[in-house]
Scaffold this motif. Sequence first.
Motif, short mmCIF file in Angstrom:
data_model
loop_
_atom_site.label_atom_id
_atom_site.label_comp_id
_atom_site.label_asym_id
_atom_site.label_seq_id
_atom_site.Cartn_x
_atom_site.Cartn_y
_atom_site.Cartn_z
N LEU A 86 -6.61 0.81 7.49
CA LEU A 86 -6.62 2.01 8.22
C LEU A 86 -6.61 1.70 9.72
O LEU A 86 -5.65 2.48 10.40
CB LEU A 86 -7.70 3.03 7.82
CG LEU A 86 -7.76 4.42 8.30
CD1 LEU A 86 -6.75 5.28 7.79
CD2 LEU A 86 -9.13 5.04 7.83
N MET B 228 0.97 -1.13 -0.02
CA MET B 228 -0.03 -0.09 -0.12
C MET B 228 0.78 1.36 -0.02
O MET B 228 1.83 1.19 0.83
CB MET B 228 -0.90 -0.06 1.37
CG MET B 228 -1.83 0.94 1.35
SD MET B 228 -3.06 1.23 2.73
CE MET B 228 -2.00 0.68 4.00
N ASP C 141 -11.53 -3.66 2.40
CA ASP C 141 -10.09 -3.81 3.02
C ASP C 141 -9.28 -2.45 3.51
O ASP C 141 -8.57 -2.67 4.07
CB ASP C 141 -9.29 -4.39 2.11
CG ASP C 141 -9.74 -6.04 2.04
OD1 ASP C 141 -10.41 -6.40 3.09
OD2 ASP C 141 -9.29 -6.69 1.08
N HIS C 142 -9.71 -1.35 2.96
CA HIS C 142 -8.94 0.05 2.96
C HIS C 142 -9.33 0.38 4.68
O HIS C 142 -8.59 0.67 5.31
CB HIS C 142 -9.73 1.09 2.16
CG HIS C 142 -9.07 0.79 0.61
ND1 HIS C 142 -10.03 0.58 -0.28
CD2 HIS C 142 -8.04 0.89 0.25
CE1 HIS C 142 -9.55 0.56 -1.34
NE2 HIS C 142 -8.38 0.71 -1.31
#
Length: 103
Positions: free
Chosen positions: A91, A1, A86-87
């Motif tokens: 986070l 990421m 999934d973000h």
Amino acid sequence: MSFDAKRLLTDRQVEEAAGMFFALADPQRLRLLILLAGREISVSELATAQGEKLSTLSARLKVLHAARLVGRRREGKSILYHLADDHVLALVSSAVDHACETH
């Protein structure tokens, strides 16, 4: 990421990202997201786990849903909540990992 700091963002995108941080800023809402990591849970189970009234919990979930941090679906008479994607998991994971680091 990875994050591309040179990427041009619209005002709306920046405002939406800020809204997510607002929703994450409350410890009880963050606890809900942690409970939802990797699973789907009914509102009544969340209320029991948090030791809260359904009305209080619903208000918190409403903020998280408006910020697109959680999704929900109905199953019979129950409403089940889950992390939006999934973000959100990344986070929350990053924030918790960072908080747990020794400085």
